[in-house]
Design an enzyme around this catalytic site. Structure first.
Site, PDB file in Angstrom:
ATOM      1  N   ASP A 159      26.549  27.016   0.302  1.00 17.93           N
ATOM      2  CA  ASP A 159      25.261  26.557  -0.219  1.00 17.93           C
ATOM      3  C   ASP A 159      24.538  25.783   0.884  1.00 17.93           C
ATOM      4  OD1 ASP A 159      23.079  25.666  -1.606  1.00 17.93           O
ATOM      5  OD2 ASP A 159      24.216  24.667  -3.210  1.00 17.93           O
ATOM      6  N   HIS A 182      19.542  27.572  -9.680  1.00 22.06           N
ATOM      7  CA  HIS A 182      19.884  27.310  -8.288  1.00 22.06           C
ATOM      8  C   HIS A 182      20.788  28.408  -7.741  1.00 22.06           C
ATOM      9  CE1 HIS A 182      20.804  25.239  -4.611  1.00 22.06           C
ATOM     10  NE2 HIS A 182      22.093  25.148  -4.926  1.00 22.06           N
ATOM     11  N   CYS A 208      15.965  26.223  -1.916  1.00 23.36           N
ATOM     12  CA  CYS A 208      17.221  26.969  -2.079  1.00 23.36           C
ATOM     13  C   CYS A 208      17.002  28.466  -2.009  1.00 23.36           C
ATOM     14  CB  CYS A 208      17.922  26.556  -3.371  1.00 23.36           C
ATOM     15  SG  CYS A 208      17.543  27.523  -4.843  1.00 23.36           S
TER      16      CYS A 208
END
Length: 274
Positions: free
Chosen positions: A120, A105, A67
């Site tokens: 995302d 995250h 991420c």
């Protein structure tokens, strides 16, 4: 860093001014071109919170990323293209009842045409296209159905499964800087509660499904007409793994991979009230 090379890497033909159509294309093309993966850590390398390193890895070496790498690179690209982007920290649902991981995250929210859009590109089973931050917003994407909902100033992203809804993560709209995640980047490479530490994996969405490598397995997930899923698992020898990574994900590693597939432990409860 060259923005045009990044766009070539994800299969986008030209620079476009900010618009929802362009944002959707960028988000989708990044997701289907850049695998979500933890392979570096399991090759004896470190993952760094550094966009230039992520650019070299993803664009020039044609690798995937976690991420921090994928969303960090996407953040840079959106800013270069003129989008108004805000960074937030999400807590991933650990799948242990009532427990969320730390606020580690990276998620991005783009302000466009008077609306806010969650972006995302750094989560393995998350959204395919940007989704508006609107309470009870339900949206089908590539066969999957997602739900945005708000509870007590926290936003929840849910995904429809056969027996109802499964929460993926939650976040507040507290603004963060990308640099704020240095400690959490280290956490994910050392914590037995982190999937990056516990599993060597690589994953890409495919039409109405997903293909994923984990440990010594290759898993193909396909959506059925009734909204269910069919999973096919193939066991892999260590000799087969490099071929699978090359053929399924376009990844050729320069160092030896040590396959790993362990179950994460419950996250530290101290993080539940962040």
């Amino acid at each position: 860093m060259d923005l045009k090379l990044y766009l070539q890497r994800i299969g986008v033909d030209s620079l476009q001014p900010p618009s929802l159509t362009a944002l959707r294309e960028l988000h989708y093309q990044h997701l289907i071109s850049v695998p979500f993966e933890s392979l570096s850590f399991h090759c004896g390398e470190r993952i760094f919170l550094d966009v230039e390193i992520s650019y070299e890895k993803i664009v020039r070496r044609r690798r995937g990323g976690c991420c921090y790498e994928s969303n960090g690179l996407f953040l840079w690209a959106l800013q270069e293209l003129g989008y108004h982007v805000v960074v937030h920290a999400a807590q991933i649902n650990s799948n242990f009842p009532g427990l969320f991981g730390p606020p580690s995250h990276v998620v991005l929210v783009v302000k466009l045409d008077g609306r806010k859009w969650l972006c995302d590109v750094g989560f393995g089973e998350g959204i395919i296209f940007p989704i508006p931050l609107e309470d009870e917003r339900e949206e089908e994407q590539n066969g999957w159905t997602f739900l945005m909902r708000e509870e007590e100033e926290e936003w929840y992203l849910d995904k429809k499964v056969e027996n109802g809804w499964r929460n993926i993560y939650k976040f507040t709209l507290t603004e963060r800087r990308f640099e704020d995640f240095v400690e959490m980047c280290d956490y994910h490479q050392s914590s037995p509660s982190s999937i990056i530490f516990c599993k060597s994996f690589c994953s890409l969405p495919i039409p109405r499904g997903r293909v994923t490598y984990i440990g010594h397995r290759l898993i193909s997930t396909e959506l059925t007409a009734g909204g269910g899923t069919v999973k096919t698992t193939r066991d892999l020898t260590e000799e087969e793994i490099p071929e699978v990574l090359r053929d399924k994900f376009g990844i050729v590693l320069s160092r030896k991979l040590v396959p790993k597939d362990e179950d994460p432990t419950p996250p530290n409860y101290d993080y539940q009230h962040e």
